[in-house]
Enzyme design. Sequence first.
Site, PDB file in Angstrom:
ATOM      1  N   ASN A 106      -8.241  -5.429   1.422  1.00  0.00           N
ATOM      2  CA  ASN A 106      -8.417  -4.566   2.591  1.00  0.00           C
ATOM      3  C   ASN A 106      -8.849  -3.159   2.164  1.00  0.00           C
ATOM      4  O   ASN A 106      -8.435  -2.648   1.113  1.00  0.00           O
ATOM      5  CB  ASN A 106      -7.186  -4.546   3.495  1.00  0.00           C
ATOM      6  CG  ASN A 106      -5.889  -4.232   2.789  1.00  0.00           C
ATOM      7  OD1 ASN A 106      -5.705  -4.546   1.619  1.00  0.00           O
ATOM      8  ND2 ASN A 106      -4.970  -3.611   3.495  1.00  0.00           N
ATOM      9  N   ILE A 107      -9.710  -2.567   2.970  1.00  0.00           N
ATOM     10  CA  ILE A 107     -10.275  -1.241   2.688  1.00  0.00           C
ATOM     11  C   ILE A 107     -10.079  -0.383   3.935  1.00  0.00           C
ATOM     12  O   ILE A 107     -10.689  -0.649   4.976  1.00  0.00           O
ATOM     13  CB  ILE A 107     -11.769  -1.354   2.323  1.00  0.00           C
ATOM     14  CG1 ILE A 107     -11.955  -2.288   1.119  1.00  0.00           C
ATOM     15  CG2 ILE A 107     -12.353   0.035   2.038  1.00  0.00           C
ATOM     16  CD1 ILE A 107     -13.394  -2.642   0.800  1.00  0.00           C
ATOM     17  N   GLU A 108      -9.196   0.614   3.808  1.00  0.00           N
ATOM     18  CA  GLU A 108      -8.850   1.432   4.976  1.00  0.00           C
ATOM     19  C   GLU A 108      -9.744   2.667   5.081  1.00  0.00           C
ATOM     20  O   GLU A 108     -10.564   2.948   4.212  1.00  0.00           O
ATOM     21  CB  GLU A 108      -7.361   1.812   4.893  1.00  0.00           C
ATOM     22  CG  GLU A 108      -6.487   0.564   4.909  1.00  0.00           C
ATOM     23  CD  GLU A 108      -5.014   0.846   4.996  1.00  0.00           C
ATOM     24  OE1 GLU A 108      -4.574   1.978   4.693  1.00  0.00           O
ATOM     25  OE2 GLU A 108      -4.268  -0.093   5.375  1.00  0.00           O
ATOM     26  N   GLU A 123      -9.637 -10.495   4.375  1.00  0.00           N
ATOM     27  CA  GLU A 123     -10.305 -11.760   4.711  1.00  0.00           C
ATOM     28  C   GLU A 123     -11.768 -11.520   5.067  1.00  0.00           C
ATOM     29  O   GLU A 123     -12.665 -12.234   4.633  1.00  0.00           O
ATOM     30  CB  GLU A 123      -9.622 -12.425   5.915  1.00  0.00           C
ATOM     31  CG  GLU A 123      -8.166 -12.789   5.716  1.00  0.00           C
ATOM     32  CD  GLU A 123      -7.211 -11.688   6.162  1.00  0.00           C
ATOM     33  OE1 GLU A 123      -7.446 -10.515   5.840  1.00  0.00           O
ATOM     34  OE2 GLU A 123      -6.215 -12.037   6.834  1.00  0.00           O
ATOM     35  N   CYS A 159      -5.030 -11.490  11.011  1.00  0.00           N
ATOM     36  CA  CYS A 159      -5.068 -10.839  12.326  1.00  0.00           C
ATOM     37  C   CYS A 159      -6.084 -11.530  13.245  1.00  0.00           C
ATOM     38  O   CYS A 159      -6.894 -12.358  12.801  1.00  0.00           O
ATOM     39  CB  CYS A 159      -5.390  -9.357  12.180  1.00  0.00           C
ATOM     40  SG  CYS A 159      -7.150  -9.012  11.961  1.00  0.00           S
TER      41      CYS A 159
HETATM   42  O1  DUR Z   1      -4.176 -10.462   7.448  1.00  0.00           O
HETATM   43  C1  DUR Z   1      -4.274  -9.236   7.289  1.00  0.00           C
HETATM   44  C2  DUR Z   1      -3.451  -8.304   7.966  1.00  0.00           C
HETATM   45  C3  DUR Z   1      -3.630  -6.962   7.726  1.00  0.00           C
HETATM   46  N1  DUR Z   1      -4.584  -6.537   6.847  1.00  0.00           N
HETATM   47  C4  DUR Z   1      -4.715  -5.103   6.530  1.00  0.00           C
HETATM   48  C5  DUR Z   1      -5.371  -4.207   7.535  1.00  0.00           C
HETATM   49  C6  DUR Z   1      -4.732  -2.862   7.202  1.00  0.00           C
HETATM   50  O2  DUR Z   1      -5.403  -2.274   6.094  1.00  0.00           O
HETATM   51  C7  DUR Z   1      -3.335  -3.225   6.738  1.00  0.00           C
HETATM   52  C8  DUR Z   1      -2.261  -3.036   7.797  1.00  0.00           C
HETATM   53  O3  DUR Z   1      -2.599  -3.690   8.983  1.00  0.00           O
HETATM   54  O4  DUR Z   1      -3.414  -4.577   6.336  1.00  0.00           O
HETATM   55  C9  DUR Z   1      -5.396  -7.418   6.177  1.00  0.00           C
HETATM   56  O5  DUR Z   1      -6.227  -7.048   5.348  1.00  0.00           O
HETATM   57  N2  DUR Z   1      -5.235  -8.750   6.451  1.00  0.00           N
HETATM   58 ZN    ZN Z   2      -7.710  -9.112   9.759  1.00  0.00          ZN
END
Ligand code: DUR
Ligand code: ZN
Length: 134
Positions: A42-44, A55, A86
């Site tokens: 994940n990349i915020e 994903e 999600c």
């Molecule tokens: O299945 C998931 C659920 C959340 N996130 C990430 C999004 C955000 O950066 C952090 C918190 O929601 O986790 C994912 O990458 N995948």
């Molecule tokens: Zn997601």
Amino acid sequence: MKKEQLVKEAEKIRKQAYTPYSKFKVGAALLTKEGKLFTGCNIENAAYPVTCCAERVAIFKAISDGCYDFKEIAVVADTERPVPPCGSCRQVMSEFFDQDVEIHASNLKGELKTMTMQELLPFSFAASDLKEDS
Ligand SMILES: O=c1ccn([C@H]2C[C@H](O)[C@@H](CO)O2)c(=O)[nH]1
Ligand SMILES: [Zn+2]
């Protein structure tokens, strides 16, 4: 590749997650039918909704490399239960995954819950729903 090995690949890429805001790190490992591996974390973003989940990063890397034929994906996070993808990711998965593609949800305790695309997002909105009567 065994599903446990795919989870290990997801754990490895999880360390690359860019999460200064949530500190919640997720890793995903996507395998094509021909055995190609695509991983994502994940990349915020300071503008929170711009964040991309692990994903979707893995899926978009594969699509941008011209790979469409998927077998399975593993997703891992440090959660109490195997981490559930999600809703946005489920919709993106349903765009590219056949109904029998397996999603392996996991956590750092090694718990694993496997489901098919059909089970993860039943009654999903699809391209076929866009077709109008002519
Ligand atoms: O299945 C998931 C659920 C959340 N996130 C990430 C999004 C955000 O950066 C952090 C918190 O929601 O986790 C994912 O990458 N995948
Ligand atoms: Zn997601």
